[in-house]
Structure formats: C-alpha cells, structure tokens
Design an enzyme around this catalytic site. Structure first.
Site, PDB file in Angstrom:
ATOM      1  N   HIS A  31    -130.528  93.191 -17.801  1.00 23.76           N
ATOM      2  CA  HIS A  31    -129.066  93.192 -17.652  1.00 23.76           C
ATOM      3  C   HIS A  31    -128.350  93.770 -18.884  1.00 23.76           C
ATOM      4  O   HIS A  31    -127.566  94.723 -18.736  1.00 23.76           O
ATOM      5  CB  HIS A  31    -128.585  91.784 -17.301  1.00 23.76           C
ATOM      6  CG  HIS A  31    -127.126  91.564 -17.414  1.00 23.76           C
ATOM      7  ND1 HIS A  31    -126.208  92.203 -16.600  1.00 23.76           N
ATOM      8  CD2 HIS A  31    -126.397  90.785 -18.265  1.00 23.76           C
ATOM      9  CE1 HIS A  31    -124.978  91.811 -16.954  1.00 23.76           C
ATOM     10  NE2 HIS A  31    -125.064  90.962 -17.946  1.00 23.76           N
ATOM     11  N   HIS A  57    -124.596  91.199 -25.845  1.00 21.63           N
ATOM     12  CA  HIS A  57    -123.385  90.505 -25.378  1.00 21.63           C
ATOM     13  C   HIS A  57    -123.617  89.091 -24.860  1.00 21.63           C
ATOM     14  O   HIS A  57    -122.712  88.265 -24.890  1.00 21.63           O
ATOM     15  CB  HIS A  57    -122.642  91.343 -24.322  1.00 21.63           C
ATOM     16  CG  HIS A  57    -123.202  91.228 -22.941  1.00 21.63           C
ATOM     17  ND1 HIS A  57    -124.302  91.932 -22.528  1.00 21.63           N
ATOM     18  CD2 HIS A  57    -122.818  90.483 -21.864  1.00 21.63           C
ATOM     19  CE1 HIS A  57    -124.560  91.651 -21.265  1.00 21.63           C
ATOM     20  NE2 HIS A  57    -123.673  90.762 -20.840  1.00 21.63           N
ATOM     21  N   ASP A  58    -124.824  88.786 -24.365  1.00 22.45           N
ATOM     22  CA  ASP A  58    -125.076  87.439 -23.828  1.00 22.45           C
ATOM     23  C   ASP A  58    -125.908  86.578 -24.775  1.00 22.45           C
ATOM     24  O   ASP A  58    -126.321  85.487 -24.390  1.00 22.45           O
ATOM     25  CB  ASP A  58    -125.778  87.536 -22.463  1.00 22.45           C
ATOM     26  CG  ASP A  58    -124.788  87.718 -21.306  1.00 22.45           C
ATOM     27  OD1 ASP A  58    -123.623  87.272 -21.435  1.00 22.45           O
ATOM     28  OD2 ASP A  58    -125.180  88.299 -20.268  1.00 22.45           O
ATOM     29  N   GLU A  61    -123.778  83.442 -25.887  1.00 21.48           N
ATOM     30  CA  GLU A  61    -123.423  82.620 -24.718  1.00 21.48           C
ATOM     31  C   GLU A  61    -124.646  81.955 -24.080  1.00 21.48           C
ATOM     32  O   GLU A  61    -124.575  80.809 -23.636  1.00 21.48           O
ATOM     33  CB  GLU A  61    -122.704  83.505 -23.686  1.00 21.48           C
ATOM     34  CG  GLU A  61    -122.094  82.723 -22.542  1.00 21.48           C
ATOM     35  CD  GLU A  61    -121.239  83.620 -21.661  1.00 21.48           C
ATOM     36  OE1 GLU A  61    -120.275  84.202 -22.165  1.00 21.48           O
ATOM     37  OE2 GLU A  61    -121.566  83.752 -20.462  1.00 21.48           O
ATOM     38  N   ASP A  62    -125.749  82.682 -24.016  1.00 22.01           N
ATOM     39  CA  ASP A  62    -126.874  82.207 -23.191  1.00 22.01           C
ATOM     40  C   ASP A  62    -128.155  81.891 -23.950  1.00 22.01           C
ATOM     41  O   ASP A  62    -129.161  81.549 -23.330  1.00 22.01           O
ATOM     42  CB  ASP A  62    -127.186  83.254 -22.099  1.00 22.01           C
ATOM     43  CG  ASP A  62    -126.068  83.332 -21.080  1.00 22.01           C
ATOM     44  OD1 ASP A  62    -125.368  82.326 -20.882  1.00 22.01           O
ATOM     45  OD2 ASP A  62    -125.882  84.405 -20.484  1.00 22.01           O
ATOM     46  N   ASP A 118    -120.139  94.955 -18.188  1.00 21.22           N
ATOM     47  CA  ASP A 118    -120.708  93.677 -17.719  1.00 21.22           C
ATOM     48  C   ASP A 118    -120.330  93.427 -16.263  1.00 21.22           C
ATOM     49  O   ASP A 118    -121.165  93.055 -15.431  1.00 21.22           O
ATOM     50  CB  ASP A 118    -120.188  92.559 -18.628  1.00 21.22           C
ATOM     51  CG  ASP A 118    -120.947  91.254 -18.477  1.00 21.22           C
ATOM     52  OD1 ASP A 118    -122.144  91.276 -18.104  1.00 21.22           O
ATOM     53  OD2 ASP A 118    -120.343  90.200 -18.758  1.00 21.22           O
TER      54      ASP A 118
HETATM   55  P1  NDP Z   1    -121.901  81.927 -11.727  1.00 22.19           P
HETATM   56  O1  NDP Z   1    -121.030  82.015 -12.930  1.00 22.19           O
HETATM   57  O2  NDP Z   1    -122.700  80.685 -11.499  1.00 22.19           O
HETATM   58  O3  NDP Z   1    -122.896  83.136 -11.675  1.00 22.19           O
HETATM   59  C1  NDP Z   1    -122.443  84.443 -11.923  1.00 22.19           C
HETATM   60  C2  NDP Z   1    -122.978  84.912 -13.249  1.00 22.19           C
HETATM   61  O4  NDP Z   1    -124.408  84.822 -13.237  1.00 22.19           O
HETATM   62  C3  NDP Z   1    -122.668  86.348 -13.487  1.00 22.19           C
HETATM   63  O5  NDP Z   1    -121.372  86.488 -14.047  1.00 22.19           O
HETATM   64  C4  NDP Z   1    -123.788  86.775 -14.415  1.00 22.19           C
HETATM   65  O6  NDP Z   1    -123.367  86.376 -15.706  1.00 22.19           O
HETATM   66  C5  NDP Z   1    -124.963  85.893 -13.972  1.00 22.19           C
HETATM   67  N1  NDP Z   1    -125.967  86.510 -13.066  1.00 22.19           N
HETATM   68  C6  NDP Z   1    -127.319  86.429 -13.214  1.00 22.19           C
HETATM   69  N2  NDP Z   1    -127.966  87.013 -12.227  1.00 22.19           N
HETATM   70  C7  NDP Z   1    -127.035  87.529 -11.397  1.00 22.19           C
HETATM   71  C8  NDP Z   1    -127.117  88.269 -10.179  1.00 22.19           C
HETATM   72  N3  NDP Z   1    -128.283  88.611  -9.613  1.00 22.19           N
HETATM   73  N4  NDP Z   1    -125.953  88.636  -9.571  1.00 22.19           N
HETATM   74  C9  NDP Z   1    -124.766  88.305 -10.136  1.00 22.19           C
HETATM   75  N5  NDP Z   1    -124.631  87.586 -11.275  1.00 22.19           N
HETATM   76  C10 NDP Z   1    -125.764  87.198 -11.925  1.00 22.19           C
HETATM   77  O7  NDP Z   1    -121.084  82.200 -10.422  1.00 22.19           O
HETATM   78  P2  NDP Z   1    -119.642  81.725 -10.143  1.00 22.19           P
HETATM   79  O8  NDP Z   1    -119.499  80.316 -10.584  1.00 22.19           O
HETATM   80  O9  NDP Z   1    -118.739  82.756 -10.710  1.00 22.19           O
HETATM   81  O10 NDP Z   1    -119.542  81.782  -8.603  1.00 22.19           O
HETATM   82  C11 NDP Z   1    -118.964  82.889  -7.957  1.00 22.19           C
HETATM   83  C12 NDP Z   1    -117.712  82.479  -7.255  1.00 22.19           C
HETATM   84  O11 NDP Z   1    -118.077  81.622  -6.203  1.00 22.19           O
HETATM   85  C13 NDP Z   1    -116.707  81.761  -8.125  1.00 22.19           C
HETATM   86  O12 NDP Z   1    -115.499  82.467  -8.061  1.00 22.19           O
HETATM   87  C14 NDP Z   1    -116.583  80.359  -7.540  1.00 22.19           C
HETATM   88  O13 NDP Z   1    -115.211  80.011  -7.345  1.00 22.19           O
HETATM   89  C15 NDP Z   1    -117.219  80.489  -6.212  1.00 22.19           C
HETATM   90  N6  NDP Z   1    -118.077  79.393  -5.885  1.00 22.19           N
HETATM   91  C16 NDP Z   1    -118.289  79.201  -4.599  1.00 22.19           C
HETATM   92  C17 NDP Z   1    -119.134  78.242  -4.183  1.00 22.19           C
HETATM   93  C18 NDP Z   1    -119.359  78.125  -2.745  1.00 22.19           C
HETATM   94  O14 NDP Z   1    -120.261  77.442  -2.333  1.00 22.19           O
HETATM   95  N7  NDP Z   1    -118.571  78.792  -1.916  1.00 22.19           N
HETATM   96  C19 NDP Z   1    -119.828  77.340  -5.134  1.00 22.19           C
HETATM   97  C20 NDP Z   1    -119.563  77.673  -6.503  1.00 22.19           C
HETATM   98  C21 NDP Z   1    -118.712  78.669  -6.853  1.00 22.19           C
HETATM   99  P3  NDP Z   1    -123.873  87.031 -17.102  1.00 22.19           P
HETATM  100  O15 NDP Z   1    -123.530  88.477 -17.137  1.00 22.19           O
HETATM  101  O16 NDP Z   1    -123.155  86.222 -18.151  1.00 22.19           O
HETATM  102  O17 NDP Z   1    -125.344  86.767 -17.118  1.00 22.19           O
HETATM  103 ZN    ZN Z   2    -123.598  89.782 -18.899  1.00 20.30          ZN
END
Ligand code: NDP
Ligand code: ZN
Length: 172
Positions: A31, A57-58, A61-62, A118
C-alpha cells in the site's frame, strides 16, 4: 534515491507483520509503495520529501514508530508531512473520520499530495480487492467519505484530483 530506498526499507521493516484487509491479505507494504507509484508514475511527482512521506505515511498511525524516530532518520520536514496525514488514534473512530474531513482544508501542499494518493489507493482497493466482510453499503459509505475528505483539499494537485475523481466514478 538513497533516502527513498532507506524509507522503503524502514517502512518494510515496520509493517513486516501486517497485512491489508483484502481477501488475499496482501502484505501491508504494497500500500505505501502504491502511493509512491501513483505520485511518481501517474503524476510525475519528483519531490523526494513527498515520496518519502508517502512510503512512511502509515508508520506512526499503524506501527510503534515514534515521530522522534522518523525525525532522526528522515528529518523534520518528512516527519511533519507524515504527522499531517496521521490520525489521532486516541479519538473514537467516527471522530477520527470527521477530523479528516475537518482538517483537509488546512493540510500543507505536500501533505495534500500524500492524502490524495492514499485515498486513490484505498478507493482502488475497495473497487478491486475490498475487505471480504464489507457490505456494498459499507463500500459506498467509505467511498463517499473519501470524497468528502478530498473535496476539502482541492485546487493544488489537479492531476491527482482528476485520478481520484475517475476512481470515484468507478466506485461500487
Ligand atoms: P475502516 O477505517 O475500518 O477501514 C478502511 C481503512 O482500512 C482504509 O482507509 C485503509 O486505511 C485500510 N485498508 C486496508 N485494507 C484495505 C482494503 N483492501 N480496502 C480499503 N481499505 C483498506 O473502514 P471505515 O470505518 O471507514 O468503514 C467504511 C465506512 O463504512 C465508514 O464510513 C463507516 O461509516 C461505514 N461503516 C459501515 C458499517 C456497516 O456495517 N454498514 C460498519 C462500520 C462502518 P490505511 O490507508 O490507513 O491503511
Ligand atoms: Zn494509507
């Protein structure tokens, strides 16, 4: 070139035991490398501070990486960019997501490029390799939140913004 390779090695080590959320559990380092590839290959970015910050960048945070560690290895300017795109993990999740939208207009020019790459990378992942437990609604909510963040930082990186908009049009 030397500092960029150093950043790749640093991030690969820090993320070595982590995986992305897709069904194939892709190694996490793919990523950050994807961000640097978007910036360099698709947008012609040559600013090594931006490219290093994209690779790193991560890490704060991670992983257990501290700002002091990044500063010692890569200097204050790269660390500042990384900190600008780092969520405050002490906040509840929804507050963190709201904070990204609120802070986007105040990001520096360099941090805007990293934030755009990102969101482009994550949107591509949601389109091609989404987390298997995400419903269609969750993928859509995620895509719409990415767009709200990006809408707050427009005007400085038009090529990256156009790439983001193309990905957004292809969202689930
Ligand atoms: P998360 O923050 O849990 O996950 C998204 C983050 O995961 C990304 O920003 C990225 O961050 C990282 N990531 C790692 N692998 C992947 C991948 N294969 N694809 C995409 N991202 C990946 O998700 P959210 O909490 O943002 O959930 C998305 C939306 O869904 C939210 O707006 C929330 O309101 C909603 N939601 C809905 C639910 C439901 O059941 N309907 C339950 C929970 C949330 P990075 O770049 O930092 O690694
Ligand atoms: Zn990222």
């Amino acid at each position: 070139m030397e500092v960029l390779i150093k950043a790749v090695a640093f991030a690969a080590h820090k993320h070595k035991d982590q995986r992305r959320k897709d069904a194939g559990a892709t190694p996490y380092i793919n990523h950050p490398v994807a961000l640097a590839d978007i910036l360099a290959s698709e947008c012609g970015v040559t600013d090594v501070e931006i490219l290093c910050a994209a690779i790193l960048h991560d890490t704060i945070e991670d992983t257990e990486t501290t700002p002091e560690e990044l500063t010692a290895a890569f200097g204050e300017r790269v660390t500042k960019i990384v900190l600008e795109v780092t969520d405050d993990k002490s906040l509840p999740k929804q507050d963190r997501k709201d904070a990204q939208v609120a802070h986007a207009p105040y990001l520096s020019t360099q941090a805007r490029a990293v934030k755009l790459a990102d969101k482009i990378s994550n949107l591509r992942d949601v389109i091609k390799t989404p987390p298997p437990d995400w419903s269609l609604q969750r993928c859509q909510e995620y895509s719409d939140w990415c767009k709200r963040v990006i809408d707050g930082l427009r005007g400085e990186w038009l090529v990256l913004e156009a790439i983001f908009d193309k990905q957004y049009r292809e969202r689930p």
